[in-house]
Write a protein that holds these residues in place. Sequence first.
Motif, mmCIF file in Angstrom:
data_model
loop_
_atom_site.group_PDB
_atom_site.id
_atom_site.type_symbol
_atom_site.label_atom_id
_atom_site.label_comp_id
_atom_site.label_asym_id
_atom_site.label_seq_id
_atom_site.Cartn_x
_atom_site.Cartn_y
_atom_site.Cartn_z
ATOM 1 N N GLY A 191 -16.992 -1.325 -0.992
ATOM 2 C CA GLY A 191 -16.039 -1.280 -0.125
ATOM 3 C C GLY A 191 -14.686 -0.581 -1.104
ATOM 4 O O GLY A 191 -14.852 -0.599 -1.779
ATOM 5 N N TRP A 243 -11.014 -0.705 -1.370
ATOM 6 C CA TRP A 243 -9.903 -1.358 -2.109
ATOM 7 C C TRP A 243 -8.897 -0.718 -1.894
ATOM 8 O O TRP A 243 -8.107 -0.018 -2.799
ATOM 9 N N LEU A 269 -8.433 -3.686 2.883
ATOM 10 C CA LEU A 269 -10.330 -3.435 2.724
ATOM 11 C C LEU A 269 -10.436 -3.675 4.414
ATOM 12 O O LEU A 269 -10.248 -4.322 5.052
#
Lengths: 260, 260, 260
Positions: free
Chosen positions: C26, C28, C37
């Motif tokens: 992911g 961020w 996110l």
Amino acid sequence: MFEARLQQGGLLKKILEAVRELVSDGLWDCDGSAITLQGMDSSHVALVEMYLRAEAFDHYRCDRNVSLGMNHAHLSKILKCANNDDIITLKAADQDPDTCSLILESKGGEKTSDFVVNLVRIDADQLGIPETEYSAHIKMSAGEFQRICRDLSQFGDAVQISCSKQEVKFSSTGETGAANITLSHSATVDKEEESVTVDLKEPVDLTFALRFLNLFSKASPISEMVTLSLSQDAPLVVEYKIGDSGHIRYFLAPKIQEDE
Amino acid sequence: MFEARLQQGGLLKKILEAVRELVSDGLWDCDGSAITLQGMDSSHVALVEMYLRAEAFDHYRCDRNVSLGMNHAHLSKILKCANNDDIITLKAADQDPDTCSLILESKGGEKTSDFVVNLVRIDADQLGIPETEYSAHIKMSAGEFQRICRDLSQFGDAVQISCSKQEVKFSSTGETGAANITLSHSATVDKEEESVTVDLKEPVDLTFALRFLNLFSKASPISEMVTLSLSQDAPLVVEYKIGDSGHIRYFLAPKIQEDE
Amino acid sequence: MFEARLQQGGLLKKILEAVRELVSDGLWDCDGSAITLQGMDSSHVALVEMYLRAEAFDHYRCDRNVSLGMNHAHLSKILKCANNDDIITLKAADQDPDTCSLILESKGGEKTSDFVVNLVRIDADQLGIPETEYSAHIKMSAGEFQRICRDLSQFGDAVQISCSKQEVKFSSTGETGAANITLSHSATVDKEEESVTVDLKEPVDLTFALRFLNLFSKASPISEMVTLSLSQDAPLVVEYKIGDSGHIRYFLAPKIQEDE
């Protein structure tokens, strides 16, 4: 005959849990003053020594020295039948016994379980472990030590333990990245089990296989505190006291740096 | 129509857990006075009989006798959706129903779950179990019985139960060694659930498969006490009372000694 | 540089648990006001958006916007080393950092763990999610929603959510039979976490894959309440508030009826 009666059977359960994954068959040497168990793991890298004085038992009789070769998996099945406050009695004949008896008595006395277990033949000489001066002693919570070893196992196979005057650092590196856990000397803390004592003659920096440290920390239920003793190029000693009546000590050779 | 409403839905969950591993599909016979379930395990060695009086329900209506063939795995999925204090209602049509409804209501009433489950066809005659005189009745803690069966399963496949005037002995033998667990008659103990009552006409000594006793003891959550009834060469009866409203009884033929 | 210090490290653990099974790597995004996110599951059916304001941190500094590509499995290993009341600090350099640091400090200060984790390259544009008017909002206990999704997963792969003025019904069908769970609007209940609020403009009736709802409900530890927002033929939104400082929102397209 040999007969030893332990009021708090839970202690024997904890001792067995602390050794059985490291040593599958163990020679329990009983003499007039104590029961001693020594064993190495199958790869001969780690050594465990358990020492339990006769005073730990509320009844102890050993007419002649006797060595009981125990299959620890079998012994564990028996001790799983015991509650922690069951009274456990060990019995064996004097002369090269083939079997050993365990009797579990519930506190109220309404339940008695007795087990006869076949002994195994183990050829092992007891090693004399020389008393050594160590460069560093670290006394810390046994639970915290267990947690650190388990946490670092996620990052690598080995842990580097480096000890300076006021702190000890546990480090591990792998594909996930690098992990460093630092504990500061804090002997003044009220609760002993939260304190960390670093007693240092000279700095040490050594690397050990985490797999064994994780096995050693199975002894955590035996004592709130653990002591690590380190010297450069000497085996690490991880010691758990068994109350005032004995100890379990684990010995582990450091990894040679070129190996890594 | 058939309709039965149970305030403490948790009871139905416990009853199902007590039978579902022994009997995968069961015929729940409902008449004006009770629900009865009888079934044998697939190897036809053990029999279970569950009997739950209409009085156990806070509403019970059964206009005509009806037999509900339940797939216990499906029923278990439904009851997993119930909390122990949910109210559970069973509903079915009178005439050879194909489906049965279960309605779960939360105590506060803000959540209602209804399920329609397909019934299965089961060809089974209800067996008449003759009332028998037994040589020995042992009444003991259900949890202790479960513990003994589980502990001895580590040592062997079968347990020998021998009963003398003041005690009952459970024994098992295997490659690990021999295990004997002895309980003494102790009817004077304050807490009933810790007492052991041995009511003996003549001594018995019988051997049973532990696999089935372990399945029977899944009924432990239903009652604090269990009663074992034994006679030489007759099936063992293991009985758990369902409060004042019924019972679960398990029947198991002894192992023939030559077989061992 | 980027530096963010969170007093209650447990929150970061819960946030990661809420996203890591849906989104393995992911991005961020950190700017002066918040960390955001966004990510889709590998089949591009579900979207998660986590938004955590700078105010959630007791120290927050972000000199230049920076995007940290996190391997969530690696991050999870690190956060497993944290206790819930550890203080967690995230640190990264300004300019396209290759690594990110996490520092865990125990409350008493005697234990400090620092981790350096390698960042991963993720090519993803942040999607603008349009603000939409929804036909129905259902606010209910997060735990109850998790329980319903888990329970219905036993019966089928999909859940039909139908919402009328005073209640919401979750239905699922499979070979076991049919299951319907109905919650009634009960806003007057004393304890908010037991209340169910149905705020309806027009009735909705939509079907969703339970697999994703089960993944969404991993966010239950973050908030006692969850809000479902539904419109016919629009994605479902499942929202958990992160105190007053942010939220996690999941988006899931409905199943087209002909597909079933």
